[in-house]
Write an enzyme that holds these catalytic residues in place. Structure first.
Site, PDB file in Angstrom:
ATOM      1  N   ASP A 203      -0.374   5.260  -3.257  1.00 22.86           N
ATOM      2  CA  ASP A 203      -0.658   4.713  -1.935  1.00 22.86           C
ATOM      3  C   ASP A 203      -2.000   5.232  -1.430  1.00 22.86           C
ATOM      4  OD1 ASP A 203       0.531   3.266   0.430  1.00 22.86           O
ATOM      5  OD2 ASP A 203       0.252   5.214   1.388  1.00 22.86           O
ATOM      6  N   GLU A 270      -3.825   2.104  -5.177  1.00 24.93           N
ATOM      7  CA  GLU A 270      -4.042   1.109  -4.123  1.00 24.93           C
ATOM      8  C   GLU A 270      -5.250   1.562  -3.316  1.00 24.93           C
ATOM      9  OE1 GLU A 270      -2.506  -0.364   0.184  1.00 24.93           O
ATOM     10  OE2 GLU A 270      -2.701   1.699  -0.442  1.00 24.93           O
TER      11      GLU A 270
END
Ligand code: TEU
Length: 525
Positions: A203, A270
């Site tokens: 993330d 990401e």
């Protein structure tokens, strides 16, 4: 640049499971691990190789699990550690790998580390987070803003200092310059890889390290501000020179990469970076194994260009990018492109070196669900953002079959509205229709497995008519018409169409309609 490197994930087809909205196994209106396990047969039938499962760890759910209070346990709302073991055993038995979500730019403010750190300035956990004096009692240490709007600092009266959070105040940022933080995170990674997880989606992989001078971020000149609505608008007004993308990131990624390589595990980052050259630079630096290319989610094509031009530029930079058009943070691809064009783009990317990811429901050609303002749960909106830019529209429950609960839940209500789905949107109805989006995706995923050239042969772009993007790999050609008019694709030799996004029965090459993509192979004698 077109040589495929990498391990089992190169050329795999991934599928994002947004756990709260995928399938509810216990009838409480919230998706969970037993629900997901019950759908593994479906995922195998569809032909995916890899699942990315969004966070299942203990969380107060201020951001649906992206605020973690205990990294070593499963939140009871999602199931148990035993369910994870079941998921891994049953997925692996079907040849499907499973990666988790590594959310370590921040923890939840309910994590014991943060709870301890806020007690006193000399608590041993104080330097796990970024605590600083304000410029004055009512002025934060610098001008950083949070991704979800408002200042990136919150004042804590208990100790008279401010803590940094690049998301909500319930998501305090870890201080990555503290070696203890790096060690804690490695232990977490090892714990889950030891359980059998096959890797992580990282993330906000370009956040983590901060410039410890904590200098103000320069404001962008108006003509360089990306116009984007909602609570994230403030974020795009700054040149994020000091809060994200720091050189120290490289070491963190490299260290994780070495750790993952010991397990033959896959790490995919990401980032919201749409410049493929920057991603290529991370990759070349022994960073994570792959990074999502967000060009088909975030960047706008310039006039005279098509999405095909973006993909050409991306693949020229690196062959280890991951392709995607949607995820749980953005409007659905079919709402942005139309379902036919989205399928044409998926077809284009399926033959590119790298890993392709579908977001749950993409295979049905789902458009955004309807979420009335009074039901919005997205913290982006609850923090005062604009309802028009809520992420819940891509998070409404997966429509498994027509009728109450959509086969998602037996409860009368789900955590989000059901989204206004029609019977034709559901898996059950589309499974019975060989002309459906579902079957079109299934055929495509199977072709990637059955046409070896799509995985291994050198990629060469073809000089195609205007609007058409086409490439050749060995004896296979993939072409998509992204322009407004029908085009003629004439290639020397004899060809057979294996796949048309518009006509499952087509075998004859020639014209290619707007929003149509074809995969064809050459006869060799
Ligand atoms: O998202 C990172 C992120 O900042 C964006 O994708 C953001 O949601 C978008 O710019 C707003 O339109 C990750 C997760 O995917 C997201 O769900 C979490 O909320 C966020 O991190 C915080 O952990």
């Amino acid at each position: 640049m077109n040589t495929v490197q990498g391990g089992w994930w190169a050329n795999a087809v991934g599928y994002e499971v947004y756990l709260p909205s995928f399938c509810d196994g216990n009838g409480d209106g919230w998706g969970d691990l037993p629900g997901l396990i019950g759908k593994l047969d479906y995922l195998e039938w569809l032909g995916v190789d890899l699942l990315w499962v969004t966070p299942f760890y203990v969380s107060p759910m201020h951001d649906n699990g992206y605020d973690i209070a205990d990294y070593y346990n499963v939140d009871a709302r999602f199931g148990t550690l035993d369910d994870i073991k079941q998921l891994l055993t049953q997925a692996h038995a079907r040849g499907i790998r499973v990666i988790g979500d590594l959310v370590v730019n921040h923890t939840s403010d309910e994590h014991p580390w943060f709870q301890m750190s806020r007690i006193s300035r000399n608590n041993p956990y104080r330097d796990y987070y970024l605590w600083r004096h304000g410029q004055a009692d009512d002025r934060p240490p610098n001008n950083w803003v949070a991704t979800f709007g408002g200042p990136a600092w919150t004042y804590d009266p208990a100790t008279g200092e401010w803590y940094a959070h690049l998301f909500t105040p319930q998501q305090p940022d870890l201080d990555w310059s503290n070696p203890k933080v790096a060690d804690e995170v490695e232990a977490i990674m090892r714990f889950w890889l030891d359980q059998g997880l096959d890797g992580f989606r990282v993330d906000t992989a370009h956040y983590l390290a901060k410039d410890l001078s904590l200098s103000d971020n320069p404001r962008l000149p108006d003509d360089r501000v990306r116009v984007i609505g909602g609570a994230v608008a403030d974020w795009y007004k700054y040149d994020h020179r000091h809060d994200i993308g720091q050189p120290a990131l490289r070491d963190i990624h490299r260290r994780w990469r070495m750790l993952a390589d010991d397990y033959n595990a896959f790490l995919i980052g990401e980032t919201h970076i749409v410049d493929p050259a920057v991603l290529a630079d991370y990759l070349a630096d022994n960073g994570l194994h792959s990074y999502f290319y967000f060009g088909l989610i975030q960047s706008e094509v310039e006039s005279g260009q098509t999405e095909g031009d973006l993909l050409r530029a991306a693949i020229a930079s690196s062959s280890n990018l991951s392709w995607t058009q949607s995820n749980h943070d953005w409007a659905r691809a079919a709402s942005r492109y139309g379902a036919e064009r989205a399928l044409a783009l998926t077809t284009l990317t399926i033959g590119l070196p790298g890993t392709l990811f579908l977001y749950q429901g993409d295979e049905l050609g789902l458009v955004n669900g309807t979420v009335p303002a009074e039901h919005v749960q997205d913290p982006l909106v609850l923090r005062g953002g604009n309802y028009q830019h809520n992420r819940d529209v891509s998070r409404t429950p997966m429509p498994w079959r027509p009728g109450p609960g959509l086969g998602f839940t037996t409860a009368p209500h789900a955590w989000l509205p059901f989204g206004g789905r029609d019977p034709v949107d559901t898996v059950a109805v589309q499974a019975k229709n060989s002309h459906s989006m579902l079957h079109a995706h299934r055929r495509l995923l199977r072709l990637r497995r059955s046409l070896p050239d799509l995985r291994g042969a050198t990629l060469v772009w073809i000089d195609a008519p205007e609007g058409v993007t086409a490439y050749r790999r060995g004896n296979t050609v993939v072409a998509a018409n992204l322009g407004p008019t029908t085009a003629q694709l004439n290639l020397p030799g004899s060809w057979r169409v294996h796949y048309s996004t518009l006509d499952p029965d087509r075998s004859v090459p020639g014209t290619i309609a707007p929003h149509e993509a074809l995969i064809q192979t050459q006869f060799t004698s």
